[in-house]
Structures are given as structure tokens and as C-alpha cells.
Design an enzyme around this catalytic site. Structure first.
Site, mmCIF file in Angstrom:
data_model
loop_
_atom_site.group_PDB
_atom_site.id
_atom_site.type_symbol
_atom_site.label_atom_id
_atom_site.label_comp_id
_atom_site.label_asym_id
_atom_site.label_seq_id
_atom_site.Cartn_x
_atom_site.Cartn_y
_atom_site.Cartn_z
ATOM 1 C CG HIS A 46 -2.067 -0.643 1.127
ATOM 2 N ND1 HIS A 46 -2.509 -1.946 1.262
ATOM 3 C CD2 HIS A 46 -3.977 -0.537 0.742
ATOM 4 C CE1 HIS A 46 -3.240 -2.766 1.002
ATOM 5 N NE2 HIS A 46 -4.183 -1.298 0.471
ATOM 6 C CE LYS A 75 -3.506 -0.618 5.289
ATOM 7 N NZ LYS A 75 -5.348 0.173 5.357
#
EC number: 1.17.1.8
Length: 268
Positions: free
Chosen positions: A156, A160
Site C-alpha cells: 500500500h 497507510k
């Protein structure tokens, strides 16, 4: 028309949700948009902020102020914020679509209790492709059984804040359930140093963070002589937003209950 409110409407995901709601018009319509208390954006038009043009929906900093203006709330905020919104919607009898990740056992128990009184769709990932992948993972785990070493790799963007991702954990839960295992007992989060030989029943997790990766997930089933990989890659947040709006529409007329995207997509 399904009247939809978006929590955190000024954020990246919030703006995408606002756009996704309008894409389903006239089935759905944005009727409320909420930002954090004290935000300088209170009163600003939600459509203009999302680069959609004027929608006539001013930003509010309180659910109480817009309680009569929506049927279902879409909430992708942080756990502590979502729980406050859950308590409000439970009291007000409002349906919810929840995409908050990083929830612990206590938070999930509160969701289950609220689901006895209001209809809720809660999912770690609202992508149709990811939820189809969960079905495939269940099938693969049951067929391969204990013959495969299983590893879950996720990537990600650098912003995040939780790891592994909620989607990766959900994938692990689905696989563990199919194999009759308890994920908490068999999960291995990263490896370092002299770890010794791999234990057969473990399910490994590896996390990558960097750049603007929206979300990549690969599950590896490694056996003697062959490997099976099931991969999903998201290139836009819109795929999650469209799924959330689909869930909001699906909730129309539903009885109280805690549902997930497998229910919405009829994948049970």
C-alpha cells in the site's frame, strides 16, 4: 432515491465516495457530508470540493445537525471516530456502510451488538474483485488443504497507518477458516534472523509500504512442484467507493444485521 451521507467527506477517500454516490444517480443522492468539528470547510459545497460542480450539499461538522437528511451513512474514518458515529446511528436508527480498518476484538464486538438493532455492511475491502478473490481463496484452501505453504503479501501507499492491511487479514481469516485453523494461532507477521524451518500450518504475512500504491494483494499457495498465486491489484480508490455505494443501495429495506460484501454480492 437512497439518501446517503458521507463521513470524512473532505479526505481523499471521502471525495471519491462523494463522486461515487453521484455516479449512481438517480438511485442514490448525496444529501449530507460531514467533516471534523471545527474544520474550515464547514459550509463549503461538497460537490465543489470533490471537483464535481455545485451539488447544494454544504459540509457539516455534526451528524446531529443532518440527522433528518440521510438514510445511510458511509464511514471510512479512523476506529475511534467510527465508533462514535456507530453509537449515534444506532440510537437514531440509521443504516451504515463501514470500511474502517484496524479494528480489534472490542470494536468488532460493538459492531455485532449494533447489528442487532440497525442494518450494517462492514467489510475490510469493498472492491468486487477482492471479494471474488476471497471466494477463490476459500476454494483453493479447501482443495490444496495441508499440502500448501501459504503466504500473503500486501502493498500500500506510504501513508497507510495499519499493517497488515485489513484486506490481508481478512484473506488470512478466510483461508484459516477453510482449513479449520485459528488465524491468531498460526499467523506469522514478518520474518527476521535465524527463524528455523517453516512450520507447515503457519500462514505468513509480508507488508510493503511506499509511493502511491492503492492496494496490491497476493496469496501464494506453494506446494512441491508448483505454485498457485491469486492476486488482486487496485489502481483507483473508486473501485472501493463504488462497492460502498452498491452496499448502501443494497441495505435499502434490509432488516437489522451485520452484513459484509459477500452478502451484498450473493457470494455465500
Amino acid at each position: 432515491m437512497r439518501r446517503i451521507a458521507v463521513m470524512g467527506a473532505a479526505g481523499r477517500m471521502g471525495k471519491t465516495l462523494v463522486e461515487a454516490v453521484q455516479l449512481r444517480s438517480p438511485l442514490s443522492g448525496l444529501t449530507a457530508a460531514i467533516v471534523r468539528p471545527g474544520s474550515s470547510l464547514v459550509g463549503a459545497d461538497a460537490g465543489e470540493l470533490a471537483s464535481l460542480g455545485r451539488l447544494g450539499v454544504p459540509m457539516s461538522d455534526s451528524l446531529e445537525k443532518v440527522v433528518d437528511e440521510f438514510d445511510v451513512l458511509i464511514d471510512f474514518t479512523l476506529p475511534e471516530v467510527m465508533l462514535k458515529n456507530l453509537a449515534f446511528c444506532r440510537k437514531a436508527g440509521k443504516a451504515m456502510v463501514i470500511g474502517t480498518t484496524g479494528l480489534g476484538a472490542r470494536e468488532k464486538q460493538l459492531l455485532a451488538e449494533a447489528g442487532k438493532e440497525i442494518p450494517i455492511v462492514f467489510a475490510a475491502n469493498f472492491s468486487v474483485g477482492v471479494n471474488l478473490s476471497l471466494k477463490l481463496l476459500d476454494m483453493a484452501a479447501r482443495v490444496l488443504g495441508d499440502d500448501a505453504d501459504i503466504e500473503i503479501i500486501e502493498a500500500h501507499h506510504r501513508h497507510k497507518i495499519d499493517a497488515p492491511s485489513g484486506t490481508a487479514l481478512r484473506m488470512g481469516e478466510v483461508i484459516a477458516s477453510a482449513l479449520g485453523r485459528d488465524l491468531q494461532q498460526v499467523a506469522v507477521y514478518g520474518r527476521e534472523g535465524h527463524t528455523g524451518a517453516r512450520e507447515r500450518e503457519t500462514i505468513g504475512f509480508a507488508t510493503v509500504r511506499g509511493g502511491d500504491v492503492v492496494g496490491d494483494h497476493t496469496v501464494l499457495f506453494a506446494t512441491e512442484g508448483e505454485r498457485l498465486e491469486i492476486t488482486h491489484k487496485a489502481s483507483s480508490r473508486m473501485t472501493f467507493a463504488k462497492g460502498a455505494v452498491r452496499a448502501a443501495l443494497w441495505l435499502d429495506g434490509r432488516e437489522a444485521g451485520l452484513y459484509d460484501m459477500q452478502d451484498v454480492l450473493d457470494l455465500r
